[in-house]
Design a protein around this motif. Sequence first.
Motif, mmCIF file in Angstrom:
data_model
loop_
_atom_site.group_PDB
_atom_site.id
_atom_site.type_symbol
_atom_site.label_atom_id
_atom_site.label_comp_id
_atom_site.label_asym_id
_atom_site.label_seq_id
_atom_site.Cartn_x
_atom_site.Cartn_y
_atom_site.Cartn_z
ATOM 1 N N GLY A 170 -3.975 -60.864 58.465
ATOM 2 C CA GLY A 170 -5.112 -61.530 59.087
ATOM 3 C C GLY A 170 -6.021 -62.150 58.041
ATOM 4 O O GLY A 170 -5.981 -61.811 56.854
ATOM 5 N N VAL A 171 -6.854 -63.077 58.500
ATOM 6 C CA VAL A 171 -7.727 -63.863 57.622
ATOM 7 C C VAL A 171 -9.152 -63.329 57.687
ATOM 8 O O VAL A 171 -9.640 -62.964 58.755
ATOM 9 C CB VAL A 171 -7.699 -65.346 58.051
ATOM 10 N N ILE A 172 -9.812 -63.315 56.538
ATOM 11 C CA ILE A 172 -11.223 -62.924 56.431
ATOM 12 C C ILE A 172 -11.951 -64.082 55.755
ATOM 13 O O ILE A 172 -11.525 -64.544 54.687
ATOM 14 C CB ILE A 172 -11.374 -61.643 55.587
ATOM 15 N N VAL A 173 -13.045 -64.537 56.374
ATOM 16 C CA VAL A 173 -13.824 -65.637 55.805
ATOM 17 C C VAL A 173 -15.262 -65.159 55.676
ATOM 18 O O VAL A 173 -15.883 -64.762 56.670
ATOM 19 C CB VAL A 173 -13.762 -66.903 56.695
ATOM 20 N N ILE A 174 -15.790 -65.187 54.450
ATOM 21 C CA ILE A 174 -17.127 -64.673 54.166
ATOM 22 C C ILE A 174 -17.946 -65.755 53.464
ATOM 23 O O ILE A 174 -17.466 -66.409 52.533
ATOM 24 C CB ILE A 174 -17.064 -63.399 53.290
ATOM 25 N N SER A 175 -19.180 -65.906 53.914
ATOM 26 C CA SER A 175 -20.081 -66.894 53.330
ATOM 27 C C SER A 175 -20.342 -66.584 51.861
ATOM 28 O O SER A 175 -20.457 -65.417 51.474
ATOM 29 C CB SER A 175 -21.407 -66.883 54.100
ATOM 30 N N GLU A 176 -20.434 -67.630 51.064
ATOM 31 C CA GLU A 176 -20.696 -67.507 49.644
ATOM 32 C C GLU A 176 -22.054 -68.089 49.283
ATOM 33 O O GLU A 176 -22.510 -69.037 49.923
ATOM 34 C CB GLU A 176 -19.619 -68.265 48.854
ATOM 35 N N PRO A 177 -22.685 -67.556 48.245
ATOM 36 C CA PRO A 177 -23.921 -68.175 47.758
ATOM 37 C C PRO A 177 -23.602 -69.505 47.087
ATOM 38 O O PRO A 177 -22.443 -69.774 46.764
ATOM 39 C CB PRO A 177 -24.451 -67.146 46.753
ATOM 40 N N PRO A 178 -24.624 -70.335 46.869
ATOM 41 C CA PRO A 178 -24.385 -71.661 46.286
ATOM 42 C C PRO A 178 -23.693 -71.644 44.925
ATOM 43 O O PRO A 178 -22.980 -72.568 44.582
ATOM 44 C CB PRO A 178 -25.788 -72.256 46.159
ATOM 45 N N SER A 179 -23.895 -70.576 44.143
ATOM 46 C CA SER A 179 -23.249 -70.536 42.833
ATOM 47 C C SER A 179 -22.870 -69.100 42.490
ATOM 48 O O SER A 179 -23.423 -68.145 43.026
ATOM 49 C CB SER A 179 -24.180 -71.096 41.749
ATOM 50 N N GLY A 180 -21.932 -68.976 41.589
ATOM 51 C CA GLY A 180 -21.525 -67.663 41.114
ATOM 52 C C GLY A 180 -20.331 -67.113 41.870
ATOM 53 O O GLY A 180 -20.066 -67.482 43.000
ATOM 54 N N ASP A 181 -19.602 -66.235 41.217
ATOM 55 C CA ASP A 181 -18.451 -65.574 41.812
ATOM 56 C C ASP A 181 -18.794 -64.097 41.906
ATOM 57 O O ASP A 181 -18.971 -63.426 40.899
ATOM 58 C CB ASP A 181 -17.213 -65.796 40.937
ATOM 59 N N ARG A 182 -18.880 -63.592 43.096
ATOM 60 C CA ARG A 182 -19.298 -62.206 43.290
ATOM 61 C C ARG A 182 -18.148 -61.265 43.621
ATOM 62 O O ARG A 182 -18.376 -60.121 43.983
ATOM 63 C CB ARG A 182 -20.368 -62.143 44.373
ATOM 64 N N TRP A 183 -16.916 -61.719 43.489
ATOM 65 C CA TRP A 183 -15.759 -60.921 43.877
ATOM 66 C C TRP A 183 -14.961 -60.506 42.656
ATOM 67 O O TRP A 183 -14.376 -61.342 41.986
ATOM 68 C CB TRP A 183 -14.860 -61.713 44.825
ATOM 69 N N SER A 184 -14.902 -59.215 42.404
ATOM 70 C CA SER A 184 -14.083 -58.753 41.285
ATOM 71 C C SER A 184 -12.643 -58.584 41.765
ATOM 72 O O SER A 184 -12.410 -58.139 42.893
ATOM 73 C CB SER A 184 -14.609 -57.429 40.735
ATOM 74 N N PRO A 185 -11.687 -58.942 40.934
ATOM 75 C CA PRO A 185 -10.285 -58.770 41.303
ATOM 76 C C PRO A 185 -9.955 -57.315 41.651
ATOM 77 O O PRO A 185 -9.137 -57.048 42.532
ATOM 78 C CB PRO A 185 -9.519 -59.240 40.063
ATOM 79 N N GLU A 186 -10.601 -56.378 40.977
ATOM 80 C CA GLU A 186 -10.362 -54.955 41.235
ATOM 81 C C GLU A 186 -10.800 -54.562 42.649
ATOM 82 O O GLU A 186 -10.088 -53.839 43.347
ATOM 83 C CB GLU A 186 -11.094 -54.082 40.200
ATOM 84 N N THR A 187 -11.963 -55.050 43.065
ATOM 85 C CA THR A 187 -12.461 -54.755 44.418
ATOM 86 C C THR A 187 -11.543 -55.369 45.463
ATOM 87 O O THR A 187 -11.186 -54.712 46.445
ATOM 88 C CB THR A 187 -13.896 -55.292 44.596
ATOM 89 N N ILE A 188 -11.180 -56.609 45.262
ATOM 90 C CA ILE A 188 -10.303 -57.310 46.212
ATOM 91 C C ILE A 188 -8.995 -56.537 46.373
ATOM 92 O O ILE A 188 -8.537 -56.275 47.490
ATOM 93 C CB ILE A 188 -10.050 -58.758 45.745
#
Length: 181
Positions: A143-161
């Motif tokens: 299944g697909v998950i779509v989450i809003s992002e802030p205007p700048s920056g990457d807040r997702w760590s590969p480890e968390t994902i």
Amino acid sequence: MSVSSDDDLVRALTESRRLGFLGARPIGEVIEHARAFVVALDPLPAHSRVLDLGSGGGVPGLVIAHDRPDLRMVLLDRRTKRTDFLRRVVHRLQWSDRVEVIADDVATLLAGEPGSFDAVVARGFGPPELTLSAAARLVRPNGVIVISEPPSGDRWSPETIAALGTDRLSASAGVAVFRRR
């Protein structure tokens, strides 16, 4: 299945903002950002079940329901004042056959319907890890998950994902898209 006009959608979101459920951004910008969710959901076939996690004032859920009348939407928010408003909008737009509004906490849905959605979307539900964790448990495998992002920056760590059993598919146009393994 009732299809509504763009004017109906603008009126509903304007009312939502007047009631304090949306911020001060112009409604056109709110709709434009919400349409990034619609684009991310393009691959979903008709009748897919989509959860808007923490629907609040109806964004992105109402925009998705407007633009993709072939999907089955579930709008979830724990605040009854907001879900009462959303129910009135859904009734007024004659979407009751394809849009369900639930006033409850996500924990209840997690206990009763894990893995039961084809997609989960979230605009302002909570901290990124909490949002992705809840969504990953609510969406079916692949299944697909779509989450809003802030205007700048990457807040997702590969480890968390990876720890949450998801893969990141893309991040653009103000949203991050994931798939549950």
